[in-house]
Each structure stands twice: as structure tokens, then as C-alpha cells.
Motif scaffolding. Structure first.
Motif: not given
Length: 472
Positions: A15-22, A24-42
């Protein structure tokens, strides 16, 4: 290390924007490189701002986002437990639900990436026999300290803050005792043991992704790769994949007034003042800050939030965006007549502002910041120098990096987390950054770092290469 054509990356965020935001950005970066990405958020059950960020991200339809229920930890931690303790316990208690959620996925995961507080969940990767990584959403110097903490734990017998000399970290800039991270302030506190445990668990991963880049911390990254420096500590591959920052978004129609005001100001003449999503000031400190800004006679935008109700600079970490005093407005917490006296040079915004969009505006020439790493990267990648005003977590360490190593920030002599920074010192720092030659030199250096951060993500850039090495 990982074949992206067959990879389903599962990311786990605290939890927390300081953890969540980066994350999510890593997920976007991986997705653009053809990864399937699932992000679990507590998710934090009381954070309206966090919910808004998640909803906005989900609307992009780039990655699957699954919310895990926040476990009840009231029977495990005291009501007044620190944020670090609460996060560590929360993530540990989430492990059974996280394992079950992964089992229910229609497409099996092939790699797991957890954030700093998710290291207890590395065992879940072992259950599914997949590679496991830790994502450090801050800098390499912090990673080095965390990895070396088990050694410091044995070597330093008293409190770290009472040490006479700087703390040694192999191959890295030494850390002054007054700049240690929050969990190291008191060894008897549970948060210290939780942080120590994280330092022990990180080397159990198959690698570490770090939100930095080669040109920002070359010496520290080189030290982390030199196994001879670290003795018995088992070092793992390091992948500097930064800067990961939130891109500018559309301007909220309710916030256009601030940009109308910015358009009328000279280039690089405005100081942006904000203490992040979780940082609060005492009422006394808010008053001193107001007078300091007024005395400086420099243009400013100040994101004003209600003062801390208790002696804790991170008091709103789990409740950001839900202030019970939100309807009262800035005038109720600022010196009488302040808004009228500064109406020609200052602009106050209540509770929240579109930070990325403000920092990228040509009229902004400085940022008075709590030095959270997200805000720090947003400042650097927009070429804006800082007044470093750390409050909690690793922010003192960030401030030291900015002021003493990168030399793109001014720091107060009074430690903000210990005492009140007076109006005269605030006036001096503002004028140093916005007017004096020293500030102009900082502005030149931070623009060079902005350029190097952009280069890191070019086709042949260092972060592009690091992510490619992680992928294969």
C-alpha cells in the motif's frame, strides 16, 4: 534471464502511493515489451488517492490489476505501530491470499517481482517454481545500505544515531548517523527488526531491479556488482531500470486556474512547494514556512495540507486524500493576512495538485520537497533543482544524495525531522536556489541529469539494456 515471449510477470505492490506508483510504471514498461503483466495490489482501505490512481491505471487496459483484501493486523501490531512495521506485517499476512490468487490465474505466472515490503512473499515463487525478483523503487545507495544492514547489526553495538563516525557501506558513500532511514532510529523498535529481515531476504531473490540509472549512481552500482567488497553477503544481479516516473496526464478542469497563473510567470521563477502524499508539517512549522516564503519575495505554488494532528511527519500515510479538515481550506492554518500579502507572487492549492504537470512547466525553477524518491525523480526528469526537506522513511538519505553527491539541492542546517526550520533559514534557502549563482549552478547540473535519464531509456540506453538483460 527470462524469455519475454512466454513470460507472464506477476508484480506485488505494498500500500501507499510511494510504492504503488513505481510498481505500476514498471508494469507498463514490461507490458510494452510484450510481457503479460498482472499486478496484485494490497490496497490501503482508507486511501482515496490510491484508489483514484488504480482506477486511472486500469482504464489504460495495459495490465491486469487485482486488488487483494487488506488483512486485519490489529491482533498482530499495536495501534501506534510505525508505518514500516504495519507495512511489513500487512504484506506478510497477505501471503496466503496472494498464493491462492496466483493459483487462480488462468495463465500461469513465469516470474514474480515483489516490492521492498513484499520480500516475505518470495517464498510464493518457490511454490510455483518460478524466478523471483525484488523491485527497489528507490536508489542504489539505499539498496546497498539495506543489504549491508545485517553486518552493521553485528558491528554497531549501540544506537546508529549515536555513532561518532559515518556508517561504512562497501564501496559507497558513507552514511552520516543523522541520515539513517527511519527503521534504524531505534533498534528496540519492531520496525528495525522488520527492516533487518528485509536486508536478509533480498539476497534470496534471483535479482534486484532498482529505480535508478547508470549515470546517476555509477560508483554505487559498480560497488554492488563487486562481490569481493561484500564478504559473506551473497550478492545477486542488479538491474538499474530507472527512471520510472509517472508521465504527465491531462489537466484536471478543476485545476486549470493554477496553470493559468503559471502561464503569466517568468521562466524558471516559481518555487513549487509540496511534501508528497503522506507528509505533514506541524502547525508551528507551517507558520514558519509561510513567513519564510513571504520574506523571500519569490514566486511560489504551495500545496497546503492540514497540519499533523500528532508528532508524526508521516501521519497521513494510510489516509491521504481523506483529511477530516479538508473543507476548512488553507487560510485556517496560515498566518493571518498571508494569502492577501502574497497574492501577487504566490498561489496556494488545497490538499493536492497535479505535480508532474506543474514541475514540467517552464515557469517552475525550484521544488521544495520532502524528497520522496518518486518526487525526486519527477524533479530530476523535469530539470528542476530542489530544497531538500526530508520528513520520514529514507528521505534523509535521499536528501544527502541530492545535496552532497549530486549537488542539485539545498538542505536546511536544522534537521526538519528533529526541530523547527525557522523563517530566516527558509528565506535564505529559497533565495539561494532561485536567485543566487549557487542555485543557477544546481539548475545546470540537474538539466544534465535530466538528459542522462532520457538517454538511459533510448534504444541503446543503459536502462533499456538492463531490462533486456532481466528479460533474457
Amino acid at each position: 534471464m527470462v524469455d519475454s515471449t512466454k513470460t507472464h510477470a506477476v508484480l506485488l505492490s505494498s500500500p501507499g502511493l510511494g510504492h504503488l506508483t513505481p510498481v505500476l510504471e514498471l508494469g507498463k514498461r514490461l507490458r510494452t515489451l510484450n510481457f503479460k503483466v498482472t499486478i496484485f495490489v494490497v490496497s490501503s482501505p482508507t486511501s482515496a488517492a490510491e484508489s483514484q490512481v488504480i482506477e486511472s491505471f486500469m482504464s489504460l487496459n495495459l495490465c491486469e490489476v487485482i486488488l487483494l483484501p487488506s488483512p486485519d493486523i490489529s491482533h498482530v501490531v499495536d495501534p501506534d505501530a510505525t508505518v514500516v512495521t504495519r507495512l511489513a506485517v500487512l504484506m506478510r499476512e497477505t501471503r496466503p491470499a496472494f498464493s491462492s490468487a496466483i493459483s487462480a490465474l488462468s495463465f500461469p505466472p513465469t516470474v514474480l517481482i515483489v516490492d521492498l515490503f513484499g520480500t516475505d512473499n518470495l517464498e510464493v515463487a518457490d511454490e510455483f517454481k518460478i524466478p523471483k525478483f525484488v523491485y527497489i523503487a528507490t536508489h542504489a545507495w539505499f539498496l546497498a545500505l539495506t543489504l549491508y544492514l545485517p553486518v552493521l547489526h553485528e558491528r554497531v553495538k549501540g544506537e546508529y544515531v549515536d555513532e561518532k563516525n559515518a556508517l561504512f557501506i562497501p564501496g559507497c558513500k558513507p552514511l552520516l548517523p543523522e541520515d539513517v532511514v527511519d527503521p534504524m532510529l531505534r533498534r528496540s523498535d519492531q520496525q528495525y527488526l522488520e527492516y533487518l529481515n528485509i536486508g536478509i531476504e533480498i539476497p534470496m531473490a534471483d535479482g534486484v531491479l532498482v529505480n535508478t540509472w547508470e549515470d546517476l549512481e555509477p560508483a554505487t552500482l559498480a560497488a554492488l556488482r563487486d562481490c569481493k567488497l561484500w564478504g559473506d553477503i551473497s550478492m545477486v544481479p542488479i538491474f538499474p531500470v530507472g527512471p520510472m516516473v509517472t508521465p504527465p496526464g491531462p489537466i484536471d478542469s478543476n485545476k486549470t486556474e493554477v496553470f493559468d497563473w503559471l502561464e503569466k510567470q517568468p521562466i524558471e521563477s516559481v518555487l513549487y512547494v509540496s511534501f508528497g502524499s503522506g507528509g505533514l508539517l506541524s502547525n508551528e512549522q507551517m507558520i514558519e514556512l509561510a513567513y519564510g516564503l513571504e520574506l523571500s519575495q519569490q514566486r511560489f505554488i504551495w500545496v497546503v495540507r492540514p497540519p499533523a494532528e500528532k508528532k508524526s511527519s508521516d501521519g497521513s500515510f494510510f489516509t491521504v486524500g481523506n483529511s477530516s479538515n479538508a473543507k476548512e481550506g488553507p487560510a485556517s492554518y496560515l498566518p493571518e493576512g498571508f494569502l492577501d500579502r502574497t497574492k501577487n507572487v504566490g498561489f496556494t492549492v488545497w490538499d493536492w495538485a497535479p505535480q508532474v504537470e506543474i514541475l514540467r512547466h517552464q515557469s517552475v525553477g525550484g521544488f521544495l520537497s520532502h524528497c520522496g524518491w518518486n518526487s525526486t525523480l519527477e524533479s530530476i526528469t523535469n530539470g528542476v533543482p530542489l530544497i531538500a526537506w526530508p520528513l520520514y522513511a529514507e528521505q534523509r538519505m535521499n536528501a544527502a544524495l541530492l545535496a552532497e553527491e549530486l549537488k542539485i539541492a539545498v538542505r536546511p542546517k536544522t534537521l526538519p525531522w528533529k526541530g523547527i526550520v525557522g523563517r530566516e533559514e527558509i528565506q535564505m534557502m529559497v533565495k539561494t536556489l532561485m536567485v543566487d549563482k549557487e542555485g543557477h549552478a544546481m539548475r545546470g547540473r540537474v538539466k544534465e541529469l535530466k538528459s542522462s535519464g532520457e538517454t538511459a531509456w533510448n534504444d541503446n540506453g543503459s536502462s533499456t539494456k538492463a531490462l533486456a538483460q532481466f528479460m533474457y
